[in-house]
Write a protein that holds these residues in place. Structure first.
Motif, PDB file in Angstrom:
ATOM      1  N   LYS A   1       0.010  28.530   6.097  1.00 51.87           N
ATOM      2  CA  LYS A   1       0.034  29.539   6.940  1.00 51.87           C
ATOM      3  C   LYS A   1      -0.300  28.031   8.125  1.00 51.87           C
ATOM      4  CE  LYS A   1      -1.784  33.412   4.002  1.00 51.87           C
ATOM      5  NZ  LYS A   1      -2.761  34.345   4.494  1.00 51.87           N
ATOM      6  N   ASP A   2      -1.563  27.268   7.878  1.00 57.70           N
ATOM      7  CA  ASP A   2      -2.038  26.891   9.430  1.00 57.70           C
ATOM      8  C   ASP A   2      -1.007  25.868   9.247  1.00 57.70           C
ATOM      9  OD1 ASP A   2      -4.550  28.558   9.230  1.00 57.70           O
ATOM     10  OD2 ASP A   2      -5.784  27.427   8.380  1.00 57.70           O
ATOM     11  N   TYR A   3      -0.172  25.278   8.534  1.00 55.95           N
ATOM     12  CA  TYR A   3       0.526  24.157   8.871  1.00 55.95           C
ATOM     13  C   TYR A   3       2.218  24.142   8.556  1.00 55.95           C
ATOM     14  CZ  TYR A   3      -3.685  21.798   8.530  1.00 55.95           C
ATOM     15  OH  TYR A   3      -5.301  20.711   9.765  1.00 55.95           O
ATOM     16  N   GLU A   4       2.572  25.588   8.515  1.00 50.20           N
ATOM     17  CA  GLU A   4       4.138  26.106   8.665  1.00 50.20           C
ATOM     18  C   GLU A   4       5.034  25.121   9.473  1.00 50.20           C
ATOM     19  OE1 GLU A   4       5.325  30.306   7.159  1.00 50.20           O
ATOM     20  OE2 GLU A   4       4.290  30.308   9.204  1.00 50.20           O
ATOM     21  N   HIS A   5       3.470  24.649  11.241  1.00 51.43           N
ATOM     22  CA  HIS A   5       5.000  23.856  11.532  1.00 51.43           C
ATOM     23  C   HIS A   5       5.292  22.445  10.691  1.00 51.43           C
ATOM     24  CE1 HIS A   5       0.549  22.798  12.375  1.00 51.43           C
ATOM     25  NE2 HIS A   5       1.609  21.874  12.662  1.00 51.43           N
ATOM     26  N   LEU A   6       4.415  22.038   9.972  1.00 52.20           N
ATOM     27  CA  LEU A   6       4.889  21.046   9.748  1.00 52.20           C
ATOM     28  C   LEU A   6       6.262  20.659   8.252  1.00 52.20           C
ATOM     29  CD1 LEU A   6       1.490  19.088   8.657  1.00 52.20           C
ATOM     30  CD2 LEU A   6       3.247  18.784  11.285  1.00 52.20           C
ATOM     31  N   CYS A   7       6.494  21.937   8.215  1.00 50.80           N
ATOM     32  CA  CYS A   7       7.826  21.931   7.916  1.00 50.80           C
ATOM     33  C   CYS A   7       9.030  20.494   7.383  1.00 50.80           C
ATOM     34  CB  CYS A   7       8.603  23.486   6.871  1.00 50.80           C
ATOM     35  SG  CYS A   7       9.731  23.485   6.042  1.00 50.80           S
ATOM     36  N   LEU A   8       9.454  20.712   6.446  1.00 49.60           N
ATOM     37  CA  LEU A   8       9.860  19.501   6.097  1.00 49.60           C
ATOM     38  C   LEU A   8      11.821  19.449   6.186  1.00 49.60           C
ATOM     39  CD1 LEU A   8       8.479  16.639   3.782  1.00 49.60           C
ATOM     40  CD2 LEU A   8       8.152  16.303   6.143  1.00 49.60           C
ATOM     41  N   PHE A   9      11.775  20.891   5.980  1.00 56.91           N
ATOM     42  CA  PHE A   9      13.179  21.466   5.486  1.00 56.91           C
ATOM     43  C   PHE A   9      14.108  21.602   7.110  1.00 56.91           C
ATOM     44  CE2 PHE A   9      11.981  23.505   1.072  1.00 56.91           C
ATOM     45  CZ  PHE A   9      12.284  22.329   0.621  1.00 56.91           C
TER      46      PHE A   9
ATOM     47  N   ILE B   1       0.936  -0.991   0.023  1.00 59.62           N
ATOM     48  CA  ILE B   1       0.544  -0.163   0.173  1.00 59.62           C
ATOM     49  C   ILE B   1       1.250   0.929   0.107  1.00 59.62           C
ATOM     50  CG2 ILE B   1      -1.643  -1.042   1.088  1.00 59.62           C
ATOM     51  CD1 ILE B   1      -1.269  -0.179   3.704  1.00 59.62           C
ATOM     52  N   TYR B   2       0.497   2.384  -0.300  1.00 59.54           N
ATOM     53  CA  TYR B   2       1.346   3.632  -0.409  1.00 59.54           C
ATOM     54  C   TYR B   2       0.319   4.721  -0.607  1.00 59.54           C
ATOM     55  CZ  TYR B   2       0.129   4.735  -5.140  1.00 59.54           C
ATOM     56  OH  TYR B   2      -0.267   5.133  -5.508  1.00 59.54           O
ATOM     57  N   GLU B   3       0.911   5.879   0.057  1.00 63.29           N
ATOM     58  CA  GLU B   3       0.714   7.096  -0.821  1.00 63.29           C
ATOM     59  C   GLU B   3       1.622   7.831  -0.962  1.00 63.29           C
ATOM     60  OE1 GLU B   3      -2.388   9.188   0.564  1.00 63.29           O
ATOM     61  OE2 GLU B   3      -3.500   6.796   0.886  1.00 63.29           O
ATOM     62  N   VAL B   4       1.080   8.924  -1.792  1.00 60.68           N
ATOM     63  CA  VAL B   4       1.855   9.823  -2.183  1.00 60.68           C
ATOM     64  C   VAL B   4       1.252  11.743  -1.845  1.00 60.68           C
ATOM     65  CG1 VAL B   4       2.303  11.539  -4.218  1.00 60.68           C
ATOM     66  CG2 VAL B   4       2.346   8.642  -4.597  1.00 60.68           C
ATOM     67  N   PHE B   5       2.078  12.599  -1.296  1.00 59.11           N
ATOM     68  CA  PHE B   5       1.227  13.381  -0.823  1.00 59.11           C
ATOM     69  C   PHE B   5       3.263  14.256  -1.945  1.00 59.11           C
ATOM     70  CE2 PHE B   5       3.846  13.356   3.207  1.00 59.11           C
ATOM     71  CZ  PHE B   5       5.536  13.778   3.082  1.00 59.11           C
ATOM     72  N   ARG B   6       2.254  15.711  -1.857  1.00 58.48           N
ATOM     73  CA  ARG B   6       2.844  17.053  -2.671  1.00 58.48           C
ATOM     74  C   ARG B   6       3.132  18.350  -1.345  1.00 58.48           C
ATOM     75  NH1 ARG B   6       1.895  21.629  -6.749  1.00 58.48           N
ATOM     76  NH2 ARG B   6       3.183  22.913  -4.912  1.00 58.48           N
ATOM     77  N   THR B   7       4.741  18.192  -1.825  1.00 57.30           N
ATOM     78  CA  THR B   7       4.963  19.378  -0.924  1.00 57.30           C
ATOM     79  C   THR B   7       5.044  20.961  -1.163  1.00 57.30           C
ATOM     80  OG1 THR B   7       7.189  19.851  -0.828  1.00 57.30           O
ATOM     81  CG2 THR B   7       6.828  18.427   0.623  1.00 57.30           C
ATOM     82  N   TYR B   8       4.491  21.976  -0.597  1.00 58.38           N
ATOM     83  CA  TYR B   8       4.636  23.694  -1.046  1.00 58.38           C
ATOM     84  C   TYR B   8       5.519  24.590   0.388  1.00 58.38           C
ATOM     85  CZ  TYR B   8       0.204  22.202  -3.415  1.00 58.38           C
ATOM     86  OH  TYR B   8      -0.724  22.623  -4.374  1.00 58.38           O
ATOM     87  N   ARG B   9       7.022  24.794  -0.232  1.00 58.53           N
ATOM     88  CA  ARG B   9       7.909  25.050   0.804  1.00 58.53           C
ATOM     89  C   ARG B   9       8.393  24.123   1.662  1.00 58.53           C
ATOM     90  NH1 ARG B   9       3.500  29.748   0.038  1.00 58.53           N
ATOM     91  NH2 ARG B   9       3.456  29.397   2.499  1.00 58.53           N
ATOM     92  N   GLY B  10       7.871  23.466   1.163  1.00 61.37           N
ATOM     93  CA  GLY B  10       8.854  21.963   2.254  1.00 61.37           C
ATOM     94  C   GLY B  10       7.349  21.482   2.873  1.00 61.37           C
ATOM     95  N   ILE B  11       5.727  22.249   3.135  1.00 61.20           N
ATOM     96  CA  ILE B  11       5.124  21.712   3.970  1.00 61.20           C
ATOM     97  C   ILE B  11       4.190  21.058   3.206  1.00 61.20           C
ATOM     98  CG2 ILE B  11       2.605  22.828   4.747  1.00 61.20           C
ATOM     99  CD1 ILE B  11       4.017  25.682   4.805  1.00 61.20           C
ATOM    100  N   PRO B  12       4.122  19.890   4.260  1.00 59.22           N
ATOM    101  CA  PRO B  12       3.060  18.396   3.445  1.00 59.22           C
ATOM    102  C   PRO B  12       1.646  18.835   3.173  1.00 59.22           C
ATOM    103  CG  PRO B  12       3.423  17.552   5.219  1.00 59.22           C
ATOM    104  CD  PRO B  12       4.401  19.477   5.339  1.00 59.22           C
ATOM    105  N   LEU B  13       0.982  18.543   1.882  1.00 64.87           N
ATOM    106  CA  LEU B  13      -0.785  19.117   2.113  1.00 64.87           C
ATOM    107  C   LEU B  13      -1.046  17.957   2.442  1.00 64.87           C
ATOM    108  CD1 LEU B  13      -2.583  20.839   0.678  1.00 64.87           C
ATOM    109  CD2 LEU B  13      -2.465  19.599  -1.539  1.00 64.87           C
ATOM    110  N   PHE B  14      -1.875  17.777   3.339  1.00 63.02           N
ATOM    111  CA  PHE B  14      -2.946  16.622   3.307  1.00 63.02           C
ATOM    112  C   PHE B  14      -2.321  15.604   4.240  1.00 63.02           C
ATOM    113  CE2 PHE B  14      -5.197  18.324  -0.247  1.00 63.02           C
ATOM    114  CZ  PHE B  14      -6.037  19.597   0.588  1.00 63.02           C
TER     115      PHE B  14
END
Length: 309
Positions: free
Chosen positions: A301-309, A35-48
């Protein structure tokens, strides 16, 4: 520009994607038993991220696969893998795929209970779509291959066995299209090869999307669009969509994590007739694109704390 090197993480061992290794006796390789999942990031922040993990757990339950890694562990390993790239220095948007296979064992369809699952994380550049797909739109075709039935291989198991979709898109390309739209055994529209689909009806100016009973993945971008329609008073209906009903549609677009909202310029029917839609999307498609872009801005703005960088 400095080249970006894709990285992979196999059970905690991080290497370039080109050097990553999974044993050939792994059931994910032998049977697509994963099984797998794919997400994209915006400025290092994972979406959903939360929603992806919830769907991952649902896939595991439907596939009778016990997860040996937690949500916190997977995000920690994803972060380690991202930080092994030069994405932060280049401010790259990323494509992140995480996979759990049922593990390595004998060549036997029955998965022995003592098998140990394996996780794999792939971090690469976000795909750059052909600018024409956004300026004009995708060309779609309905192939002869039908979508797997829900009681055969539930599309809500986001798993490694994608041969059904592969056959669909091969046939669509042979018909001169960019992607396929698959029918189920009852002749109802389900989804594209890796995206959900929406239409706009001619008279009512109502958005319609296939009912879940037709058999399609519960897309996360699709769910976000459905909420945005409610918020912005856009009429939306989930219903059975036949090829005859398509003759009364005036707009069409696809949704997915990596495609976001992508307009459709044409759809080839099984009869060979081709429906044409406005270049770059009609008025309602453009409204939805605008609402989604604003939603993304607020989300970041709400999920900046999840940034992966």
């Amino acid at each position: 520009m400095i080249n970006f090197e894709s990285m992979a993480n196999v059970d905690g061992v991080i290497t370039s994607a080109a050097d990553a290794r999974v044993p050939i006796m792994d059931r994910g390789f032998l049977y697509g038993d994963s099984i797998y999942e794919v997400f994209r990031t915006y400025r290092g922040i994972p979406l959903f991220h939360d929603e992806h993990w919830a769907r991952f757990q649902r896939s595991a339950k439907l596939a009778h696969l016990t997860l040996a890694i937690s949500k916190d562990q997977i995000i920690d390993e994803i972060r380690r893998t991202v930080q092994a790239t030069n994405a932060a220095e280049q401010n790259r948007d990323l494509y992140v795929r995480y996979i759990v296979t049922r593990g390595e064992g004998p060549v036997d369809l029955f998965p022995r209970p003592e098998l140990t699952t394996r996780y794999v994380i792939i971090v690469k550049e976000l795909p750059e779509w052909d600018p024409e797909f956004l300026r004009v739109g995708l060309r779609l075709a309905i192939p002869e291959t039908r979508r797997n039935a829900i009681n055969s291989l539930n599309p809500n198991i986001k798993g490694g066995n994608y041969l059904n979709n592969v056959l669909g898109i091969i046939e669509a390309r042979m018909l001169g299209a960019d992607d396929c739209v698959m029918l189920n055994d009852s002749g109802l529209i389900t989804e594209a090869s890796t995206s959900n689909i929406f239409f706009v009806m001619h008279d009512e100016k109502v958005l319609v999307t296939p009912a879940e009973t037709a058999g399609h993945l519960r897309g996360l971008t699709k769910a976000a669009v459905e909420k945005l329609c409610v918020k912005h008073d856009l009429q939306l209906s989930a219903k059975d969509i036949t090829t005859d009903l398509l003759l009364h549609t005036t707009e069409c677009f696809l949704t997915s994590s990596t495609r976001e909202i992508m307009p459709v310029s044409s759809l080839r029917l099984p009869s060979g007739d081709v429906l044409r839609y406005p270049d770059g999307g009609g008025s309602i498609t453009r409204q939805v694109i605008g609402h989604y872009q604003a939603f993304i801005d607020d989300y970041l703005k709400d999920y900046e704390h999840l940034c992966l960088f």
